[in-house]
Design an enzyme around this catalytic site. Structure first.
Site, mmCIF file in Angstrom:
data_model
loop_
_atom_site.group_PDB
_atom_site.id
_atom_site.type_symbol
_atom_site.label_atom_id
_atom_site.label_comp_id
_atom_site.label_asym_id
_atom_site.label_seq_id
_atom_site.Cartn_x
_atom_site.Cartn_y
_atom_site.Cartn_z
ATOM 1 N N ASP A 16 2.396 1.842 3.534
ATOM 2 C CA ASP A 16 3.371 0.983 3.927
ATOM 3 C C ASP A 16 4.653 1.529 3.473
ATOM 4 O O ASP A 16 5.532 1.179 4.341
ATOM 5 C CB ASP A 16 3.343 -0.446 3.329
ATOM 6 C CG ASP A 16 1.791 -1.059 3.272
ATOM 7 O OD1 ASP A 16 0.822 -0.541 4.295
ATOM 8 O OD2 ASP A 16 1.365 -1.746 2.497
ATOM 9 N N ASP B 5 -1.359 -12.360 2.590
ATOM 10 C CA ASP B 5 -1.684 -11.460 3.314
ATOM 11 C C ASP B 5 -1.993 -12.028 4.660
ATOM 12 O O ASP B 5 -3.037 -12.360 5.070
ATOM 13 C CB ASP B 5 -3.068 -10.980 2.452
ATOM 14 C CG ASP B 5 -3.773 -9.782 3.352
ATOM 15 O OD1 ASP B 5 -3.006 -9.362 4.207
ATOM 16 O OD2 ASP B 5 -4.576 -9.251 2.770
ATOM 17 N N GLU C 32 -9.393 -13.575 -0.992
ATOM 18 C CA GLU C 32 -8.651 -13.717 0.132
ATOM 19 C C GLU C 32 -9.471 -14.754 0.681
ATOM 20 O O GLU C 32 -10.542 -14.976 1.051
ATOM 21 C CB GLU C 32 -8.520 -12.429 0.944
ATOM 22 C CG GLU C 32 -7.801 -12.803 2.267
ATOM 23 C CD GLU C 32 -7.358 -11.696 2.908
ATOM 24 O OE1 GLU C 32 -7.186 -10.729 2.320
ATOM 25 O OE2 GLU C 32 -7.362 -11.749 4.001
ATOM 26 N N GLU D 180 -10.948 -6.766 -4.357
ATOM 27 C CA GLU D 180 -10.794 -8.093 -3.420
ATOM 28 C C GLU D 180 -12.078 -7.971 -2.319
ATOM 29 O O GLU D 180 -12.262 -7.163 -1.884
ATOM 30 C CB GLU D 180 -9.585 -7.547 -2.429
ATOM 31 C CG GLU D 180 -9.447 -8.595 -1.470
ATOM 32 C CD GLU D 180 -8.065 -8.359 -0.564
ATOM 33 O OE1 GLU D 180 -7.213 -7.623 -1.056
ATOM 34 O OE2 GLU D 180 -8.043 -8.563 0.618
ATOM 35 N N HIS E 71 0.871 -1.128 -0.168
ATOM 36 C CA HIS E 71 -0.175 -0.126 0.201
ATOM 37 C C HIS E 71 0.929 1.039 -0.020
ATOM 38 O O HIS E 71 2.171 1.260 0.711
ATOM 39 C CB HIS E 71 -0.814 0.159 1.216
ATOM 40 C CG HIS E 71 -1.677 -1.044 1.370
ATOM 41 N ND1 HIS E 71 -1.609 -2.065 2.369
ATOM 42 C CD2 HIS E 71 -3.056 -1.138 1.507
ATOM 43 C CE1 HIS E 71 -2.451 -2.799 2.330
ATOM 44 N NE2 HIS E 71 -3.463 -2.075 1.960
ATOM 45 N N ASP F 68 -5.275 -13.669 -2.235
ATOM 46 C CA ASP F 68 -4.437 -13.419 -1.112
ATOM 47 C C ASP F 68 -4.506 -14.562 -0.199
ATOM 48 O O ASP F 68 -5.612 -15.231 0.305
ATOM 49 C CB ASP F 68 -5.204 -12.037 -0.301
ATOM 50 C CG ASP F 68 -4.627 -10.938 -0.780
ATOM 51 O OD1 ASP F 68 -3.625 -10.784 -1.678
ATOM 52 O OD2 ASP F 68 -5.070 -9.947 -0.076
ATOM 53 N N ASP G 184 -5.961 -13.266 9.558
ATOM 54 C CA ASP G 184 -4.902 -13.390 8.595
ATOM 55 C C ASP G 184 -3.701 -14.192 9.109
ATOM 56 O O ASP G 184 -2.789 -13.526 9.036
ATOM 57 C CB ASP G 184 -4.500 -11.750 8.356
ATOM 58 C CG ASP G 184 -5.418 -10.935 7.572
ATOM 59 O OD1 ASP G 184 -6.339 -11.523 6.875
ATOM 60 O OD2 ASP G 184 -5.423 -9.656 7.997
ATOM 61 N N HIS H 180 -11.331 -13.893 3.775
ATOM 62 C CA HIS H 180 -12.658 -13.099 3.539
ATOM 63 C C HIS H 180 -13.795 -14.130 3.083
ATOM 64 O O HIS H 180 -14.884 -13.829 3.349
ATOM 65 C CB HIS H 180 -12.276 -11.988 2.693
ATOM 66 C CG HIS H 180 -11.199 -10.968 2.848
ATOM 67 N ND1 HIS H 180 -10.998 -9.954 2.106
ATOM 68 C CD2 HIS H 180 -10.645 -10.929 4.027
ATOM 69 C CE1 HIS H 180 -9.858 -9.368 2.859
ATOM 70 N NE2 HIS H 180 -9.914 -9.957 3.958
ATOM 71 N N ASP I 207 -10.916 -11.495 11.042
ATOM 72 C CA ASP I 207 -9.978 -11.703 9.877
ATOM 73 C C ASP I 207 -8.731 -11.865 10.739
ATOM 74 O O ASP I 207 -8.060 -10.753 10.684
ATOM 75 C CB ASP I 207 -10.060 -10.326 9.103
ATOM 76 C CG ASP I 207 -9.416 -10.614 7.723
ATOM 77 O OD1 ASP I 207 -9.141 -11.624 7.400
ATOM 78 O OD2 ASP I 207 -9.303 -9.574 7.122
HETATM 79 C C1 XLS Z 1 -7.655 -6.615 4.439
HETATM 80 C C2 XLS Z 1 -7.421 -6.850 3.223
HETATM 81 C C3 XLS Z 1 -6.117 -5.918 2.567
HETATM 82 C C4 XLS Z 1 -5.960 -6.033 1.218
HETATM 83 C C5 XLS Z 1 -4.979 -4.950 0.726
HETATM 84 O O1 XLS Z 1 -8.633 -7.220 5.225
HETATM 85 O O2 XLS Z 1 -7.157 -8.054 2.941
HETATM 86 O O3 XLS Z 1 -4.766 -6.349 3.402
HETATM 87 O O4 XLS Z 1 -5.520 -7.249 0.776
HETATM 88 O O5 XLS Z 1 -5.795 -3.498 0.930
HETATM 89 NI NI NI Z 2 -6.040 -9.094 1.536
HETATM 90 NI NI NI Z 3 -7.765 -9.871 5.214
#
Ligand code: XLS
Ligand code: NI
Ligand code: NI
Length: 444
Positions: free
Chosen positions: A112, A347, A276, A240, A109, A304, A317, A279, A315
């Site tokens: 980042d 991700d 993702e 996404e 991003h 992702d 991750d 998600h 989430d």
């Molecule tokens: C957040 C998203 C983010 C996207 C990029 O939940 O997964 O990380 O992949 O903005």
């Molecule tokens: Ni993501």
């Molecule tokens: Ni996520």
């Protein structure tokens, strides 16, 4: 691909020199057991199939904080007090990590990579400065950019949304950030550009004009597409999906919602979907389901790669380690003919309690090994196991005669009635679900 051991003046991960492939019998936690980049599976090497990417945000910017407590992870690249000096240190650490791990791609991003400035112009300048350095680092290391994106959800100005914000001035700030992030993506040869909705959704129906907000979202995507194409971006735009979090309901709920939205707004030629895993499960689907829906629509863009926790409804991750899931995902990817310009982006972040520097390597190694094995098992299931052949055989009655006429739209409802009357009662054919499930376990 040329690899350098580390870039810049300081080594941030002195404990790891590179991550070798050592095979399943190895007891070295910092070696790959299954990911052998040059190994050929079918018509491509593992590296070409999997197109792994490391994400900048979790890996170098998240420091273990959660809603109940602050940072637990201490990184040497955060030491410089001046924000641009810290951004440079972080970039050196990032490229050192990418090259030691041996992935071909990374994702970022805008925020980042470069700190937000006191004005739009200063933020643009900060990003442009860091993009120049990233271009040098890419040159030195052979690293490539899978995708860029703009963080239009963290700053307090976006609390009511970015493109879907009820105030034009906030929408304008989002546009400025997306424009600069597109410039950065093009300058770095990015193969895709991602829109994750962030706060593009609603928290209360009582104060939201959802119809207007969704039109505004489409307008922003169209403007970004037109600007991107005008500056020479020839890659794929990606949306996404995520059903919720941070908003109560996000407009890009799941793959089929996004596919319908893209088609409705004439965006499906330039845009695809970035799926993702975590998600997908938040939306009540499986990861493989979301991939299949995109592949069916010809809109599978990128992935992702992560996972949620079955007992935690948010989430999380986490790094993907579930082999069954990876097999299910790679079956969809192989059947779709591969990821095209997309890739498998981690991700994912190490747990709050994982505080050693090597833990970041361990998370990625586990994820890469999981997908490498998933690829091999999926490939074998299709080639030797005949998984898709037995599925396709279920539809044989549509291959000719009235079945083919039905698919071609040449039958009327009355014709179906006459067919049913002629064949009389039928004995149903077994779906053989247990047999295919057993086959999957046999190949794992
Ligand atoms: C957040 C998203 C983010 C996207 C990029 O939940 O997964 O990380 O992949 O903005
Ligand atoms: Ni993501
Ligand atoms: Ni996520």
């Amino acid at each position: 691909m040329s690899r350098s051991i580390f870039v810049g003046d300081r080594e941030y991960f002195p404990g790891v020199k590179s991550v070798p492939f050592e095979g399943r019998e190895s007891d070295n936690p910092l070696a790959f057991k299954f990911y052998d980049s040059d190994k050929v599976v079918g018509d491509k090497t593992m590296e070409e199939h999997l197109r792994f990417a490391v994400c900048y945000w979790h890996t170098f910017c998240a420091r273990g904080s959660d809603p109940f407590g602050g940072d637990t992870q201490v990184f040497a690249w955060d030491e410089p007090e001046q924000p641009m000096a810290a951004a440079r240190a972080k970039m050196d650490a990032a490229f050192e990590f990418f090259t030691k791990l041996g992935v071909p791609y990374y994702c970022f991003h805008d925020r980042d990579m470069a700190p937000e400035g006191a004005s739009v112009a200063e933020s643009e300048q900060n990003l442009a400065t860091m993009v120049e350095l990233a271009a040098e680092r890419q040159q030195e290391t052979g690293m490539k950019l899978l995708w860029g994106t703009a963080n239009v959800f963290s700053h307090p100005r976006y609390m009511n949304g970015a493109a879907t914000n009820p105030e034009l001035n906030v929408v304008a700030h989002a546009g400025a950030q997306i424009k600069a992030a597109l410039d950065a993506t093009v300058a770095l040869g990015g193969e895709n550009y991602v829109f994750w909705g962030g706060r593009e959704g609603y928290v209360s129906l009582f104060n939201s004009n959802t119809a207007r907000e969704q039109e505004h979202l489409a307008r922003m995507l169209q403007m970004a597409r037109d600007y991107g194409r005008s500056i020479g971006f020839s890659g794929t735009f990606l949306v996404e999906p995520k059903p919720m979090e941070p908003t109560k309901h996000q407009y890009d709920f799941d793959a089929q919602t996004v596919i319908g939205f893209l088609r409705h707004h004439g965006l499906a030629g330039d845009f695809k979907v970035n799926v993702e895993a975590n998600h997908a499960t938040l939306a009540g689907h499986s990861f493989a389901h979301e991939l299949r829906m995109c592949a069916d629509a010809g809109l599978l863009g990128s992935i992702d790669a992560n996972r949620g926790d079955p007992q935690n409804g948010w989430d999380t991750d986490q790094f993907p380690t579930d082999l069954y899931d990876a097999v299910g995902a790679m079956l969809q990817v192989l059947e779709a003919g591969g990821l095209g310009s997309g890739g498998l982006n981690f991700d994912a972040r190490t747990r709050r309690e994982s505080t050693d520097m090597e833990d970041i390597f361990l998370g990625h190694i586990g994820g890469m090994d999981t997908f490498a094995r998933g690829l091999e098992v999926a490939h074998a299931l299709i080639e030797k196991g005949g998984l898709n052949r037995s599925r396709d055989a279920r539809y044989d009655s549509f291959n000719d005669g009235q079945g083919a006429q039905f698919e071609a739209g040449e039958l009327k409802l009355e014709d179906l009635r006459d067919l049913a009357a002629a064949v009389g009662e039928i004995s149903p054919i077994s779906g053989k679900q247990e047999q295919v499930e057993n086959l999957i376990n046999q190949y794992i």
